[in-house]
Structures are given as C-alpha cells and as structure tokens.
Design an enzyme around this catalytic site. Sequence first.
Site, PDB file in Angstrom:
ATOM      1  N   CYS A   6     -12.651  11.073   3.722  1.00 16.99           N
ATOM      2  CA  CYS A   6     -12.918  10.377   4.992  1.00 16.99           C
ATOM      3  C   CYS A   6     -12.810  11.357   6.165  1.00 16.99           C
ATOM      4  O   CYS A   6     -11.866  12.145   6.241  1.00 16.99           O
ATOM      5  CB  CYS A   6     -11.928   9.232   5.169  1.00 16.99           C
ATOM      6  SG  CYS A   6     -12.237   8.293   6.668  1.00 16.99           S
TER       7      CYS A   6
ATOM      8  N   CYS B 268      -6.433   9.702  10.400  1.00 21.92           N
ATOM      9  CA  CYS B 268      -5.267   8.803  10.414  1.00 21.92           C
ATOM     10  C   CYS B 268      -4.086   9.518   9.727  1.00 21.92           C
ATOM     11  O   CYS B 268      -4.194   9.881   8.545  1.00 21.92           O
ATOM     12  CB  CYS B 268      -5.598   7.497   9.703  1.00 21.92           C
ATOM     13  SG  CYS B 268      -7.149   6.762  10.298  1.00 21.92           S
TER      14      CYS B 268
ATOM     15  N   CYS C 189      -2.797   8.729   6.144  1.00 24.23           N
ATOM     16  CA  CYS C 189      -3.737   8.395   5.081  1.00 24.23           C
ATOM     17  C   CYS C 189      -4.060   9.558   4.142  1.00 24.23           C
ATOM     18  O   CYS C 189      -4.584  10.594   4.568  1.00 24.23           O
ATOM     19  CB  CYS C 189      -5.030   7.863   5.693  1.00 24.23           C
ATOM     20  SG  CYS C 189      -6.198   7.350   4.416  1.00 24.23           S
TER      21      CYS C 189
ATOM     22  N   CYS D 135     -10.294  -7.711  -2.448  1.00 19.99           N
ATOM     23  CA  CYS D 135     -10.573  -6.867  -1.287  1.00 19.99           C
ATOM     24  C   CYS D 135     -11.130  -5.529  -1.758  1.00 19.99           C
ATOM     25  O   CYS D 135     -10.645  -4.972  -2.748  1.00 19.99           O
ATOM     26  CB  CYS D 135      -9.297  -6.611  -0.496  1.00 19.99           C
ATOM     27  SG  CYS D 135      -8.406  -8.107  -0.098  1.00 19.99           S
TER      28      CYS D 135
ATOM     29  N   CYS E  54     -13.117  -9.756   0.757  1.00 24.00           N
ATOM     30  CA  CYS E  54     -12.696  -9.042   1.962  1.00 24.00           C
ATOM     31  C   CYS E  54     -13.135  -7.598   1.785  1.00 24.00           C
ATOM     32  O   CYS E  54     -13.041  -7.067   0.681  1.00 24.00           O
ATOM     33  CB  CYS E  54     -11.175  -9.120   2.095  1.00 24.00           C
ATOM     34  SG  CYS E  54     -10.518  -8.206   3.513  1.00 24.00           S
TER      35      CYS E  54
ATOM     36  N   CYS F 253      -8.994  -9.874   9.284  1.00 26.43           N
ATOM     37  CA  CYS F 253      -7.746  -9.418   8.674  1.00 26.43           C
ATOM     38  C   CYS F 253      -7.334  -8.186   9.465  1.00 26.43           C
ATOM     39  O   CYS F 253      -8.050  -7.183   9.464  1.00 26.43           O
ATOM     40  CB  CYS F 253      -8.000  -9.074   7.208  1.00 26.43           C
ATOM     41  SG  CYS F 253      -6.595  -8.277   6.408  1.00 26.43           S
TER      42      CYS F 253
ATOM     43  N   ARG G  85       0.755 -10.760   5.481  1.00 25.15           N
ATOM     44  CA  ARG G  85       0.684 -10.083   4.184  1.00 25.15           C
ATOM     45  C   ARG G  85       1.632  -8.909   4.088  1.00 25.15           C
ATOM     46  O   ARG G  85       1.608  -8.005   4.921  1.00 25.15           O
ATOM     47  CB  ARG G  85      -0.746  -9.615   3.947  1.00 25.15           C
ATOM     48  CG  ARG G  85      -0.884  -8.788   2.697  1.00 25.15           C
ATOM     49  CD  ARG G  85      -2.304  -8.633   2.297  1.00 25.15           C
ATOM     50  NE  ARG G  85      -2.907  -9.929   2.112  1.00 25.15           N
ATOM     51  CZ  ARG G  85      -4.172 -10.209   2.366  1.00 25.15           C
ATOM     52  NH1 ARG G  85      -4.973  -9.292   2.813  1.00 25.15           N
ATOM     53  NH2 ARG G  85      -4.633 -11.416   2.161  1.00 25.15           N
TER      54      ARG G  85
HETATM   55  S1  SF4 Z   1      -7.193   4.971   7.058  1.00 26.89           S
HETATM   56 FE1  SF4 Z   1      -7.903   6.690   5.771  1.00 26.89          FE
HETATM   57  S2  SF4 Z   1      -9.801   5.955   4.887  1.00 26.89           S
HETATM   58 FE2  SF4 Z   1      -9.358   4.625   6.636  1.00 26.89          FE
HETATM   59  S3  SF4 Z   1     -10.378   5.560   8.380  1.00 26.89           S
HETATM   60 FE3  SF4 Z   1      -8.313   6.405   8.378  1.00 26.89          FE
HETATM   61  S4  SF4 Z   1      -8.478   8.301   7.190  1.00 26.89           S
HETATM   62 FE4  SF4 Z   1     -10.304   7.093   6.740  1.00 26.89          FE
END
Ligand code: SF4
Length: 327
Positions: free
Chosen positions: A66, A70, A73, A110, A141, A201, A273
Amino acid sequence: MALVHEESSHGIFSGPRHDWTREDVVALFALPFPDLMFRAAQVHRENFDSAEVQISTLLSIKTGGCPEDCAYCPQSAKYDTGVQAEKLMSLDAVLAEARAAKQAGASRFCMGAAWRSPKDRDLDSVCAMVEGVKALGLETCVTLGMLTGPQAQRLKGAGLDYYNHNLDTSPEYYGAIITTRTYQDRLDTLEHVREAGIHVCCGGIVGMGEGLDDRVGMIATLAGLPQHPESVPINMLVRVEGTPLADERALDPLDFVRTIAVARICMPASVVRLSAGREDMSEETQALCFLAGANSIFYGPKLLTTPNPERDRDMRLLDKLGMRPMT
Ligand code: SF4
C-alpha cells in the site's frame, strides 16, 4: 435504528444525540469506573440483547504494497514488515472463504484491500465479490481506501451493505500517524458512502501513543457525525515489528475498556466492535469490553495480516460468559 432515551444538554429527548461536546466526553471518561460501566451496560441493554455478539469475518483480498504511510500498518510499502505484496484474490477463492466463514457461524463477511483508493477496473472485481458473497446470504462489508461519489454508487449498485473507513484517531493526533491523506479526505469518503446509501463502519485505534484528549477527540468526532456510523470498530494497536509504532508503550487495558464504554454511551444504537488487538487481550479484559457494550468481534485466525484468537477459543469464551452469536 432503535430509539433511545439519552440525557442531553437540553434535557431528555428520543433518538441518538449528535451534540456531544468534548467536555461531555471528557466527563464520561472521568467517571468512576463502576459508574461508567453501569451506565454503558444500561445503554447497551436499552438498544441490544446484551448476551448477543455479532460475529464478522475479515478477509484480506489484496494484501500489502500500500502506498499510504499509516504508522500502525504492516501493509504499507513504506515499512519493512515482511508482508509481501500480493495481487487481488480471484472471485472463486474469495467465495470459497466466504462459504467457510458462513459455515463457521459468521453473519457478516468483510473484505479488505490495501489500496490508497480502488482503480475502476479493480472495482469491477470487488463488485462481483460483493454480489457473490451476498448471494450466500451474508452481509457484506468492504474497505478499499478512499472512494469517490461514483465509486460509492457502484458499490451500492452491487448490493454492498457496509463500507469501512476509519478516522483512526483525533483530528489533532492524526498527522502524527498518517501524512499521505488528510482527516478531511476521510470525512469526504464517509460522506460519499452515506450519500450512496451504504451503512458506515467507522472507528479508530487506541494505544498509538495518543493521549486521553485524543481518545476523547476521536469519539466526539464519531458521535458528532450527522448520522452515527452503524458500526464502530475500536482497535487496540497491534505493535508490528518494522512499523514506526512497533515500540509504542502498551495501553492499560482498563483505558481500552473505558474507550469502549464511552463509545457505547455516545453511539447507543451502533454496533461497537472489538477489533484488532484481541490476540493479546486476556479473557477478563474481553469480558469487561462486552460488559462495557462491545457487541461484535472479528472471528478467525487472522485479521488482515495480524494474528487473531482461534475460532475455538472465541467460542469457548462466549460459552463461558453465557453469550451467543447474533443471528
Ligand atoms: S491502513 Fe494500511 S492498507 Fe490501509 S491505507 Fe493505511 S497503509 Fe494502506
């Protein structure tokens, strides 16, 4: 949505409140723990059967690689976490997982894809997955990143029930966690989802080094949305090696329970949740979360890419607590 009677600053009225101020939310967090739990449990019972827990299954249909950053993540391409980027799963493979989830007792399926936002051709594939999973009799979802209005309409056309897009934290702390998209981007996506008539959600993550003020800000923002999210996932950070938050100090489990209780009180008719982080949570903490009004869990050995308690262990815990899956 069930009608609820909640005290507001303007007296007693019917229907969920949308005028929660930060001061109101601070006051809830400051309640003595037994009082907070009592009040949350009361609100829970006014709106739901407190012995029922909704069981959802989460499948990563497109893992890793990705472009977003974040900080929590493991799927971000910016961090070296050992998660390999994979292609979008095939329709047949997704439907096989959905059938297995249904057999194991899930009522909602999901699907998550690690994208900044879906390309239109990817959306064709996801729409086919939504149609296939719905045909099995499961609620659907998806979480695919940012959506435009027309993309949300296409998903609605495929029959999508819920779209997950979390606010993650307070507006103030957000910049310490994500820099590649703004808080407003997230709010815009939520608006597109709402306008398309898809259930929302939306929740966040605690234990990311935020302060109490940020947990307050996150819940006040969620509870201040024009319509409360129908589903509010509250995650405990899973500290993954290679991510910037790998060495974050663990949050006191009682602070997590308080966050669940405050979310329950502020969004009385929403499903709250208990999401990521259960793997490291004691049975006692999870039981307190149910008492505080959590009424949904993810079920299955993996939550996207992080471990989740085994199915049998979850069922044993529900049995032990005299609770049962929501049908
Ligand atoms: S949480 Fe992870 S998968 Fe989702 S947008 Fe952020 S970096 Fe990408």
